[in-house]
Design an enzyme around this catalytic site. Structure first.
Site, PDB file in Angstrom:
ATOM      1  N   ASP A 176      25.055  39.933  46.587  1.00  0.00           N
ATOM      2  CA  ASP A 176      26.677  40.190  46.333  1.00  0.00           C
ATOM      3  C   ASP A 176      27.266  41.374  44.716  1.00  0.00           C
ATOM      4  O   ASP A 176      26.411  40.796  43.568  1.00  0.00           O
ATOM      5  CB  ASP A 176      27.006  38.672  45.718  1.00  0.00           C
ATOM      6  CG  ASP A 176      28.494  38.206  45.547  1.00  0.00           C
ATOM      7  OD1 ASP A 176      29.441  37.663  46.989  1.00  0.00           O
ATOM      8  OD2 ASP A 176      29.303  38.315  44.543  1.00  0.00           O
ATOM      9  N   ILE A 177      27.983  41.363  44.791  1.00  0.00           N
ATOM     10  CA  ILE A 177      28.534  42.024  43.546  1.00  0.00           C
ATOM     11  C   ILE A 177      28.977  41.243  42.802  1.00  0.00           C
ATOM     12  O   ILE A 177      30.115  40.215  42.725  1.00  0.00           O
ATOM     13  CB  ILE A 177      29.982  43.134  44.117  1.00  0.00           C
ATOM     14  CG1 ILE A 177      29.574  44.421  45.136  1.00  0.00           C
ATOM     15  CG2 ILE A 177      30.582  43.764  42.866  1.00  0.00           C
ATOM     16  CD1 ILE A 177      30.521  45.309  46.050  1.00  0.00           C
ATOM     17  N   GLU A 219      32.187  41.146  50.349  1.00  0.00           N
ATOM     18  CA  GLU A 219      31.135  41.319  49.329  1.00  0.00           C
ATOM     19  C   GLU A 219      29.968  41.277  48.576  1.00  0.00           C
ATOM     20  O   GLU A 219      28.764  41.585  47.570  1.00  0.00           O
ATOM     21  CB  GLU A 219      31.756  41.798  47.349  1.00  0.00           C
ATOM     22  CG  GLU A 219      32.891  40.854  47.244  1.00  0.00           C
ATOM     23  CD  GLU A 219      32.743  39.449  46.657  1.00  0.00           C
ATOM     24  OE1 GLU A 219      31.821  38.193  47.176  1.00  0.00           O
ATOM     25  OE2 GLU A 219      31.730  39.425  45.482  1.00  0.00           O
TER      26      GLU A 219
HETATM   27  P1  GH3 Z   1      30.955  36.818  41.541  1.00  0.00           P
HETATM   28  O1  GH3 Z   1      30.136  37.729  40.578  1.00  0.00           O
HETATM   29  O2  GH3 Z   1      30.995  35.234  41.366  1.00  0.00           O
HETATM   30  O3  GH3 Z   1      30.467  37.106  42.835  1.00  0.00           O
HETATM   31  O4  GH3 Z   1      32.527  36.337  41.301  1.00  0.00           O
HETATM   32  P2  GH3 Z   1      33.769  37.171  42.349  1.00  0.00           P
HETATM   33  O5  GH3 Z   1      34.723  37.959  41.736  1.00  0.00           O
HETATM   34  O6  GH3 Z   1      32.470  38.856  43.040  1.00  0.00           O
HETATM   35  O7  GH3 Z   1      33.805  36.365  43.715  1.00  0.00           O
HETATM   36  P3  GH3 Z   1      34.697  36.031  44.671  1.00  0.00           P
HETATM   37  O8  GH3 Z   1      34.232  35.482  45.529  1.00  0.00           O
HETATM   38  O9  GH3 Z   1      35.733  35.333  43.135  1.00  0.00           O
HETATM   39  O10 GH3 Z   1      35.689  37.372  45.331  1.00  0.00           O
HETATM   40  C1  GH3 Z   1      35.223  37.934  45.416  1.00  0.00           C
HETATM   41  C2  GH3 Z   1      36.571  38.683  46.332  1.00  0.00           C
HETATM   42  O11 GH3 Z   1      36.676  40.074  47.351  1.00  0.00           O
HETATM   43  C3  GH3 Z   1      37.841  38.163  46.691  1.00  0.00           C
HETATM   44  C4  GH3 Z   1      38.110  39.181  47.838  1.00  0.00           C
HETATM   45  O12 GH3 Z   1      39.612  39.464  47.840  1.00  0.00           O
HETATM   46  C5  GH3 Z   1      37.475  40.328  47.087  1.00  0.00           C
HETATM   47  N1  GH3 Z   1      37.192  41.031  48.495  1.00  0.00           N
HETATM   48  C6  GH3 Z   1      36.652  40.616  49.909  1.00  0.00           C
HETATM   49  N2  GH3 Z   1      36.700  41.421  51.291  1.00  0.00           N
HETATM   50  C7  GH3 Z   1      36.787  42.775  50.583  1.00  0.00           C
HETATM   51  C8  GH3 Z   1      37.365  44.181  50.769  1.00  0.00           C
HETATM   52  O13 GH3 Z   1      37.307  44.656  52.226  1.00  0.00           O
HETATM   53  N3  GH3 Z   1      37.820  44.418  50.198  1.00  0.00           N
HETATM   54  C9  GH3 Z   1      38.178  44.492  48.641  1.00  0.00           C
HETATM   55  N4  GH3 Z   1      38.833  45.571  47.777  1.00  0.00           N
HETATM   56  N5  GH3 Z   1      38.132  43.510  48.437  1.00  0.00           N
HETATM   57  C10 GH3 Z   1      37.615  42.532  49.499  1.00  0.00           C
HETATM   58 MG    MG Z   2      31.075  38.317  44.511  1.00  0.00          MG
END
Ligand code: GH3
Ligand code: MG
Length: 306
Positions: A176-177, A219
């Site tokens: 996970d990113i 992600e």
């Molecule tokens: P953590 O280090 O705990 O993983 O925190 P995080 O910020 O990486 O995780 P969080 O779940 O808070 O946020 C993930 C975000 O990823 C929220 C969502 O809008 C974004 N996201 C999901 N799919 C996509 C995509 O296809 N493109 C983009 N640009 N963002 C995306």
């Molecule tokens: Mg993340």
């Protein structure tokens, strides 16, 4: 634009030149041969859009030529129109029985010949478009539109093939990113998308042919590694993690870096796939809660940030 080719197989020079005169246009290439044997060779070599085939010829006749064309994977889909002086119903029926798409009678009525050829050429074009669309649809059903990686459903299906058909050890990695929301918030959604594509490409470069790489969720990336040891898996997971952390992203004049956290498990065949997914998710969760940018192997729990 690529020219369509019509292959004309007829032992009469006169008939061939009449057909050529009627059908030839700047977008249509007419290729002429004078026997069934030559027709089969030319069909394999040229892959014409359509074949016009005489019935009565020296050597193998039109019926036999058609049968041979229809029995070969290379040529079976090319429509064959018989050119026939025998338009009694038995000859016509025999033509359809050996696989002809249509027939035209000699002497030709030029407009009829043109019209029949046009209908078959249009059918072929529609069929090609349908085949292309089917291929695209199949790809869309198994891949993620952004990263072009396999999607979750395809991953789960392929994993089951490995689990049930091979008795090799399998490891699962779930990455996970880290702080991805912040990347979106700071640099925009396009930058976030670019990170997802780049991370996918880094993974693709470092994984083996037999590994299954998928976009598991927003992600998150799930990777299946068959036939690999525990030590090699942990090394590979950390290599992937480090390569991502070394990469400098560049988007709209912003440069930034990002890290990933990974969970690792050895796939346990005695429990369900869902339970294995939950176990690897738990390992990932431990990595996140203990500081991110690390890989955690859940059994025994080994932490690695080297
Ligand atoms: P953590 O280090 O705990 O993983 O925190 P995080 O910020 O990486 O995780 P969080 O779940 O808070 O946020 C993930 C975000 O990823 C929220 C969502 O809008 C974004 N996201 C999901 N799919 C996509 C995509 O296809 N493109 C983009 N640009 N963002 C995306
Ligand atoms: Mg993340």
């Amino acid at each position: 634009m690529e020219k369509d080719t019509i292959l004309v197989v007829d032992d009469s020079d006169i008939i061939c030149s009449i057909v050529k005169g009627i059908l030839e246009t700047p977008s249509l290439h007419i290729y002429i041969v004078h026997s069934g044997e030559e027709g089969i060779i030319a069909a394999k070599k040229l892959h014409p859009t359509l074949i016009l085939l005489d019935i009565i010829m020296n050597g193998i006749d039109g019926y036999e030529t058609c049968q041979i064309l229809k029995s070969s994977d290379e040529t079976k889909d090319i429509p064959v129109i018989f050119i026939t002086g025998n338009n009694d119903s038995d000859s016509v029926l025999k033509g359809f029985e050996v696989g002809a798409a249509d027939y035209v009678s000699k002497p030709f009525i030029p407009e009829e010949l043109k019209a029949r050829v046009k209908v078959h050429m249009q059918n072929i074009k529609i069929q090609r478009e349908l085949q292309f669309l089917m291929k695209e649809l199949k790809e869309m059903a198994v891949t993620d539109y952004l990263t072009k990686l396999y999607n979750r459903r395809y991953f789960a299906d392929q994993l089951q093939v490995y689990v049930t058909q091979y008795m090799l050890p399998i490891f699962l990695l779930l990455f996970d990113i880290d702080n991805f929301k912040k990347i979106n918030d700071s640099y925009g959604h396009n930058a976030g998308d670019m990170v997802l594509v780049t991370v996918s490409n880094i993974f693709k470069l470092l994984l083996r042919e037999e590994d299954i790489l998928s976009r598991w969720g927003g992600e998150e990336f799930m990777i299946c590694l068959p036939n690999i040891s525990e030590e090699e898996t942990i090394d590979l997971a950390n290599k992937l993690r480090k390569e991502v952390s070394k990469y400098t992203f560049n988007c709209d004049n912003n440069t930034f870096q990002c890290t990933i956290t990974g969970g690792i498990i050895k796939y346990d065949r005695s429990i369900s796939a869902e339970k294995n997914y939950s176990n690897v998710d738990q390992a990932l969760y431990l990595g996140k809660s203990s500081g991110k940018n690390r890989c955690i192997y859940n059994d025994p729990i080994l932490e690695s940030t080297n």
